[in-house]
Design a protein around this motif. Structure first.
Motif, PDB file in Angstrom:
ATOM      1  N   THR A  73     -36.252 -24.491  98.341  1.00  0.00           N
ATOM      2  CA  THR A  73     -36.589 -25.815  97.630  1.00  0.00           C
ATOM      3  C   THR A  73     -37.185 -25.688  96.742  1.00  0.00           C
ATOM      4  N   VAL A  74     -36.521 -26.198  95.289  1.00  0.00           N
ATOM      5  CA  VAL A  74     -37.305 -26.227  94.214  1.00  0.00           C
ATOM      6  C   VAL A  74     -37.851 -27.456  93.242  1.00  0.00           C
ATOM      7  N   THR A  75     -38.935 -28.180  93.515  1.00  0.00           N
ATOM      8  CA  THR A  75     -39.205 -29.805  92.944  1.00  0.00           C
ATOM      9  C   THR A  75     -40.609 -29.390  92.228  1.00  0.00           C
ATOM     10  N   ALA A  76     -40.493 -30.331  90.873  1.00  0.00           N
ATOM     11  CA  ALA A  76     -41.426 -31.440  90.725  1.00  0.00           C
ATOM     12  C   ALA A  76     -42.463 -32.371  91.358  1.00  0.00           C
ATOM     13  N   THR A  77     -42.606 -32.827  90.973  1.00  0.00           N
ATOM     14  CA  THR A  77     -43.958 -33.890  91.469  1.00  0.00           C
ATOM     15  C   THR A  77     -43.946 -34.910  90.460  1.00  0.00           C
ATOM     16  N   THR A  78     -43.902 -36.781  90.649  1.00  0.00           N
ATOM     17  CA  THR A  78     -44.401 -37.285  90.302  1.00  0.00           C
ATOM     18  C   THR A  78     -45.066 -38.680  90.742  1.00  0.00           C
ATOM     19  N   GLY A  79     -45.397 -39.527  90.066  1.00  0.00           N
ATOM     20  CA  GLY A  79     -46.366 -41.042  90.600  1.00  0.00           C
ATOM     21  C   GLY A  79     -47.488 -39.240  91.416  1.00  0.00           C
ATOM     22  N   MET A  80     -47.515 -40.598  91.851  1.00  0.00           N
ATOM     23  CA  MET A  80     -49.046 -40.345  92.311  1.00  0.00           C
ATOM     24  C   MET A  80     -48.726 -38.904  93.703  1.00  0.00           C
ATOM     25  N   GLY A  81     -47.966 -38.149  93.257  1.00  0.00           N
ATOM     26  CA  GLY A  81     -47.780 -36.227  94.945  1.00  0.00           C
ATOM     27  C   GLY A  81     -46.620 -36.891  95.059  1.00  0.00           C
ATOM     28  N   ALA A 138     -42.708 -25.221  93.564  1.00  0.00           N
ATOM     29  CA  ALA A 138     -43.590 -25.979  93.819  1.00  0.00           C
ATOM     30  C   ALA A 138     -43.746 -26.391  91.960  1.00  0.00           C
ATOM     31  N   LEU A 139     -42.867 -27.346  91.552  1.00  0.00           N
ATOM     32  CA  LEU A 139     -43.821 -26.966  90.156  1.00  0.00           C
ATOM     33  C   LEU A 139     -44.547 -28.210  89.206  1.00  0.00           C
ATOM     34  N   PHE A 176     -52.067 -32.579  92.328  1.00  0.00           N
ATOM     35  CA  PHE A 176     -50.884 -31.316  91.921  1.00  0.00           C
ATOM     36  C   PHE A 176     -50.201 -30.464  93.049  1.00  0.00           C
ATOM     37  N   CYS A 177     -48.498 -30.520  92.781  1.00  0.00           N
ATOM     38  CA  CYS A 177     -48.058 -30.281  93.188  1.00  0.00           C
ATOM     39  C   CYS A 177     -47.749 -30.758  94.425  1.00  0.00           C
ATOM     40  N   GLY A 178     -47.593 -31.889  94.640  1.00  0.00           N
ATOM     41  CA  GLY A 178     -48.029 -32.882  95.879  1.00  0.00           C
ATOM     42  C   GLY A 178     -46.200 -33.066  96.148  1.00  0.00           C
ATOM     43  N   GLY A 179     -45.139 -33.314  95.230  1.00  0.00           N
ATOM     44  CA  GLY A 179     -44.058 -32.931  96.336  1.00  0.00           C
ATOM     45  C   GLY A 179     -43.846 -31.813  96.866  1.00  0.00           C
ATOM     46  N   GLY A 180     -43.771 -30.605  96.486  1.00  0.00           N
ATOM     47  CA  GLY A 180     -43.842 -29.413  97.478  1.00  0.00           C
ATOM     48  C   GLY A 180     -44.556 -29.674  98.620  1.00  0.00           C
ATOM     49  N   GLU A 181     -45.665 -29.707  98.739  1.00  0.00           N
ATOM     50  CA  GLU A 181     -46.808 -30.035  99.971  1.00  0.00           C
ATOM     51  C   GLU A 181     -45.838 -31.230 100.878  1.00  0.00           C
TER      52      GLU A 181
END
Length: 149
Positions: free
Chosen positions: A53-61, A90-91, A99-104
């Protein structure tokens, strides 16, 4: 090995990185397929032996909107992927608190699904790079080697 590549993108950067990852993994001899905006049914039909999975993060993680439906379906149905290899790219931007909350979030989901993290999650910092796809290449090479080992 069949590798499904998923992405969560806001401005298209994660999609570009995912396409680049698909080509690099194919060049490494893997059966990689980028599945943009895949549903759970499409993902299950592909029957991946590994996930990236390659993902960015938006909003509050949070995860980007285009990845949320699949994320929710996976959490609701929890397919039995115990022991299958996976990795997260994670981007993010380190100037933000999450930082990189979407990846987490995806990393936690991988654990719930029983996926085995074969290389530690890579964090690509937008405040330090102008070419995230190039910066991710050494990590993607390690991921490919881990899958072939």
């Amino acid at each position: 090995m069949k590798v499904a590549i998923l992405s969560g993108s806001v401005y298209g950067t994660a999609e570009e990185v995912a396409r680049h990852a698909e080509q690099l993994l194919k060049n490494a001899g893997l059966d990689a397929q980028y599945l943009p905006r895949a549903s759970l049914e499409q993902l299950l039909a592909f029957d991946p032996e590994a996930l990236l999975t390659v993902t960015a993060t938006t909003g509050m993680g949070e995860l980007p909107d285009n990845l949320l439906p699949l994320y929710s379906e996976l959490r609701d149905r929890l397919p039995n992927w115990r022991g299958r290899p996976g990795a997260i790219l994670a981007l993010g931007d380190s100037s933000y608190d999450q930082f990189c909350g979407g990846g987490e979030l995806m990393r936690e989901l991988y654990l719930e699904l029983g996926l085995r993290e074969v290389v530690e999650m890579e964090r690509v910092d937008a405040s330090e790079t102008v070419s995230p796809e190039r910066d991710a290449e050494p990590w993607l090479a390690r991921f490919a080697e881990a899958l072939k080992a």
